[in-house]
Design a protein around this motif. Structure first.
Motif, PDB file in Angstrom:
ATOM      1  N   ARG A  30       0.790  -1.739   0.208  1.00 13.75           N
ATOM      2  CA  ARG A  30       0.086   0.079  -0.032  1.00 13.75           C
ATOM      3  C   ARG A  30       0.573   0.989  -0.318  1.00 13.75           C
ATOM      4  O   ARG A  30       0.480   2.451  -0.599  1.00 13.75           O
ATOM      5  CB  ARG A  30      -0.883  -0.419   1.450  1.00 13.75           C
ATOM      6  N   TRP A  31       1.973   1.157   1.253  1.00 19.09           N
ATOM      7  CA  TRP A  31       2.836   2.166   0.499  1.00 19.09           C
ATOM      8  C   TRP A  31       3.797   2.139  -0.434  1.00 19.09           C
ATOM      9  O   TRP A  31       3.989   3.506  -1.079  1.00 19.09           O
ATOM     10  CB  TRP A  31       4.467   2.255   2.458  1.00 19.09           C
ATOM     11  N   LEU A  32       3.741   1.239  -1.103  1.00 22.53           N
ATOM     12  CA  LEU A  32       4.870   1.188  -1.962  1.00 22.53           C
ATOM     13  C   LEU A  32       3.835   2.316  -3.364  1.00 22.53           C
ATOM     14  O   LEU A  32       5.011   2.777  -3.869  1.00 22.53           O
ATOM     15  CB  LEU A  32       5.508  -0.484  -2.796  1.00 22.53           C
ATOM     16  N   CYS A  33       2.651   2.030  -3.455  1.00 24.76           N
ATOM     17  CA  CYS A  33       1.755   2.520  -4.549  1.00 24.76           C
ATOM     18  C   CYS A  33       1.427   3.674  -3.814  1.00 24.76           C
ATOM     19  O   CYS A  33       1.130   4.906  -5.406  1.00 24.76           O
ATOM     20  CB  CYS A  33       0.410   1.430  -4.596  1.00 24.76           C
ATOM     21  N   ARG A  34       1.422   4.334  -3.044  1.00 21.50           N
ATOM     22  CA  ARG A  34       1.279   5.449  -2.679  1.00 21.50           C
ATOM     23  C   ARG A  34       2.884   6.620  -3.395  1.00 21.50           C
ATOM     24  O   ARG A  34       2.254   7.617  -3.353  1.00 21.50           O
ATOM     25  CB  ARG A  34       1.389   5.538  -0.845  1.00 21.50           C
ATOM     26  N   ILE A  35       4.073   5.697  -2.746  1.00 23.16           N
ATOM     27  CA  ILE A  35       4.780   6.701  -2.695  1.00 23.16           C
ATOM     28  C   ILE A  35       5.186   6.095  -4.614  1.00 23.16           C
ATOM     29  O   ILE A  35       5.664   7.374  -4.989  1.00 23.16           O
ATOM     30  CB  ILE A  35       6.460   5.533  -1.815  1.00 23.16           C
ATOM     31  N   ALA A  36       4.901   5.455  -5.027  1.00 23.56           N
ATOM     32  CA  ALA A  36       4.628   5.686  -6.912  1.00 23.56           C
ATOM     33  C   ALA A  36       3.741   6.697  -6.846  1.00 23.56           C
ATOM     34  O   ALA A  36       4.044   7.187  -7.818  1.00 23.56           O
ATOM     35  CB  ALA A  36       4.631   3.757  -7.221  1.00 23.56           C
ATOM     36  N   GLY A  37       3.180   6.652  -6.430  1.00 21.27           N
ATOM     37  CA  GLY A  37       1.825   7.941  -7.153  1.00 21.27           C
ATOM     38  C   GLY A  37       1.986   9.406  -6.878  1.00 21.27           C
ATOM     39  O   GLY A  37       1.639  10.316  -7.627  1.00 21.27           O
ATOM     40  N   VAL A  38       3.502   9.205  -5.585  1.00 17.16           N
ATOM     41  CA  VAL A  38       3.374  11.025  -4.674  1.00 17.16           C
ATOM     42  C   VAL A  38       4.565  11.194  -6.410  1.00 17.16           C
ATOM     43  O   VAL A  38       5.072  12.346  -6.889  1.00 17.16           O
ATOM     44  CB  VAL A  38       4.045  11.241  -3.892  1.00 17.16           C
ATOM     45  N   LEU A  39       5.404   9.660  -6.309  1.00 16.75           N
ATOM     46  CA  LEU A  39       6.147  10.456  -7.402  1.00 16.75           C
ATOM     47  C   LEU A  39       6.533  10.455  -9.033  1.00 16.75           C
ATOM     48  O   LEU A  39       6.434  11.196  -9.223  1.00 16.75           O
ATOM     49  CB  LEU A  39       8.078   9.258  -7.426  1.00 16.75           C
ATOM     50  N   GLY A  40       4.996   9.755  -9.291  1.00 16.12           N
ATOM     51  CA  GLY A  40       4.604   9.893 -10.223  1.00 16.12           C
ATOM     52  C   GLY A  40       3.706  11.560 -11.097  1.00 16.12           C
ATOM     53  O   GLY A  40       2.997  12.294 -11.572  1.00 16.12           O
ATOM     54  N   GLY A  41       3.087  12.091  -9.425  1.00 18.26           N
ATOM     55  CA  GLY A  41       2.550  13.405  -9.861  1.00 18.26           C
ATOM     56  C   GLY A  41       3.571  14.395  -9.846  1.00 18.26           C
ATOM     57  O   GLY A  41       3.812  14.976 -10.602  1.00 18.26           O
ATOM     58  N   VAL A  42       4.679  13.909  -9.273  1.00 18.91           N
ATOM     59  CA  VAL A  42       6.258  15.249  -8.968  1.00 18.91           C
ATOM     60  C   VAL A  42       6.546  15.234 -10.591  1.00 18.91           C
ATOM     61  O   VAL A  42       6.335  15.691 -11.945  1.00 18.91           O
ATOM     62  CB  VAL A  42       7.622  14.856  -8.601  1.00 18.91           C
ATOM     63  N   SER A  43       6.477  13.654 -11.196  1.00 19.06           N
ATOM     64  CA  SER A  43       7.213  13.900 -12.810  1.00 19.06           C
ATOM     65  C   SER A  43       6.490  14.063 -13.760  1.00 19.06           C
ATOM     66  O   SER A  43       6.644  14.896 -14.047  1.00 19.06           O
ATOM     67  CB  SER A  43       7.543  12.266 -12.878  1.00 19.06           C
ATOM     68  N   CYS A  44       4.922  13.977 -13.299  1.00 21.66           N
ATOM     69  CA  CYS A  44       4.381  14.408 -15.040  1.00 21.66           C
ATOM     70  C   CYS A  44       4.144  15.914 -14.154  1.00 21.66           C
ATOM     71  O   CYS A  44       4.074  16.574 -15.754  1.00 21.66           O
ATOM     72  CB  CYS A  44       2.703  13.749 -13.864  1.00 21.66           C
ATOM     73  N   ALA A  45       4.141  16.742 -13.352  1.00 19.00           N
ATOM     74  CA  ALA A  45       4.421  18.109 -12.474  1.00 19.00           C
ATOM     75  C   ALA A  45       5.135  19.198 -13.652  1.00 19.00           C
ATOM     76  O   ALA A  45       5.727  19.661 -14.641  1.00 19.00           O
ATOM     77  CB  ALA A  45       4.087  18.086 -11.189  1.00 19.00           C
ATOM     78  N   CYS A  46       7.091  18.320 -13.348  1.00 25.74           N
ATOM     79  CA  CYS A  46       7.737  19.025 -13.773  1.00 25.74           C
ATOM     80  C   CYS A  46       7.738  18.352 -15.835  1.00 25.74           C
ATOM     81  O   CYS A  46       8.498  19.501 -16.012  1.00 25.74           O
ATOM     82  CB  CYS A  46       8.823  17.940 -13.261  1.00 25.74           C
ATOM     83  N   ALA A  47       7.670  17.236 -15.632  1.00 26.09           N
ATOM     84  CA  ALA A  47       7.167  16.594 -17.417  1.00 26.09           C
ATOM     85  C   ALA A  47       6.634  17.657 -17.880  1.00 26.09           C
ATOM     86  O   ALA A  47       7.184  18.631 -19.004  1.00 26.09           O
ATOM     87  CB  ALA A  47       7.342  15.610 -17.402  1.00 26.09           C
ATOM     88  N   GLY A  48       5.348  18.568 -17.402  1.00 26.14           N
ATOM     89  CA  GLY A  48       4.363  19.249 -17.515  1.00 26.14           C
ATOM     90  C   GLY A  48       4.605  20.391 -17.852  1.00 26.14           C
ATOM     91  O   GLY A  48       4.319  21.110 -19.182  1.00 26.14           O
ATOM     92  N   LEU A  49       5.338  21.031 -16.671  1.00 27.68           N
ATOM     93  CA  LEU A  49       5.920  21.975 -16.975  1.00 27.68           C
ATOM     94  C   LEU A  49       6.420  22.772 -18.574  1.00 27.68           C
ATOM     95  O   LEU A  49       6.798  22.957 -18.681  1.00 27.68           O
ATOM     96  CB  LEU A  49       6.168  22.908 -15.681  1.00 27.68           C
ATOM     97  N   TRP A  50       7.448  21.648 -18.003  1.00 29.25           N
ATOM     98  CA  TRP A  50       8.712  21.449 -19.094  1.00 29.25           C
ATOM     99  C   TRP A  50       8.309  21.736 -20.977  1.00 29.25           C
ATOM    100  O   TRP A  50       8.621  22.448 -22.119  1.00 29.25           O
ATOM    101  CB  TRP A  50       9.600  20.411 -18.914  1.00 29.25           C
TER     102      TRP A  50
END
Length: 174
Positions: A30-50
């Motif tokens: 459950r924590w692995l999925c949550r951490i992956a979700g947060v990292l996915g959010g960070v990567s989407c935000a950075c790549a989206g801004l770029w």
């Protein structure tokens, strides 16, 4: 006061909350999925801004969609990151009640759309972790893997039933 005079009879008591979608998941998964979700959010935000730093309108649309994906991932997986939004905890609680396959379909579909909109390395790499979060939830929806002993027992029972059927048909012919 009789039971007829009560304003709210016992039958109208609130129902217990729906079972959590995490029933079959271990705490570390459950924590692995949550951490992956947060990292996915960070990567989407950075790549989206770029991705928005361009003159191509499809890239801008894909970048905006990726930043929206990041917001949704943060809202569902880490509502403490969105404390300034009043409805963040309500959305997170509702997302926690979803089944794992529903989260998987939602996260994967939301990560594929910007890639279909504008196929670039930025959109591919930016949405990869968000897609991986959906895959992790999809794998948890499949359930636990059985142990070797139970599989051997099932195989032995199946073999025994096949032999009984075969001997039954052979005895019936003679």
């Amino acid at each position: 006061m009789s039971s007829q005079d009560e304003p709210f009879p016992a039958a109208a008591a609130p129902e217990p909350a729906a079972p959590s979608a995490d029933e079959g998941m271990t705490w570390w998964y459950r924590w692995l999925c949550r951490i992956a979700g947060v990292l996915g959010g960070v990567s989407c935000a950075c790549a989206g801004l770029w991705n928005c730093v361009t003159i191509n309108p499809l890239n801008i649309a894909a970048g905006v969609w990726m930043m929206l994906n990041a917001f949704v991932l943060f809202l569902c997986e880490a509502p403490f990151c969105c404390q300034f939004i009043e409805f963040a905890n309500a959305v997170s609680a509702r997302a926690d009640r979803l089944r794992a396959w529903q989260k998987a379909a939602f996260y994967c579909g939301m990560a594929v759309f910007p890639v279909m909109l504008s196929l670039t390395l930025t959109t591919l790499f930016g949405n990869a972790i968000a897609f991986a979060t959906g895959v992790l939830y999809g794998l948890s929806a499949l359930g636990k893997k059985g142990d070797a002993i139970s599989y051997a027992r099932i195989h032995q029972q199946q073999k025994q039933m096949d032999e009984e059927k075969l001997t039954g048909t052979l005895e019936g012919q003679t």
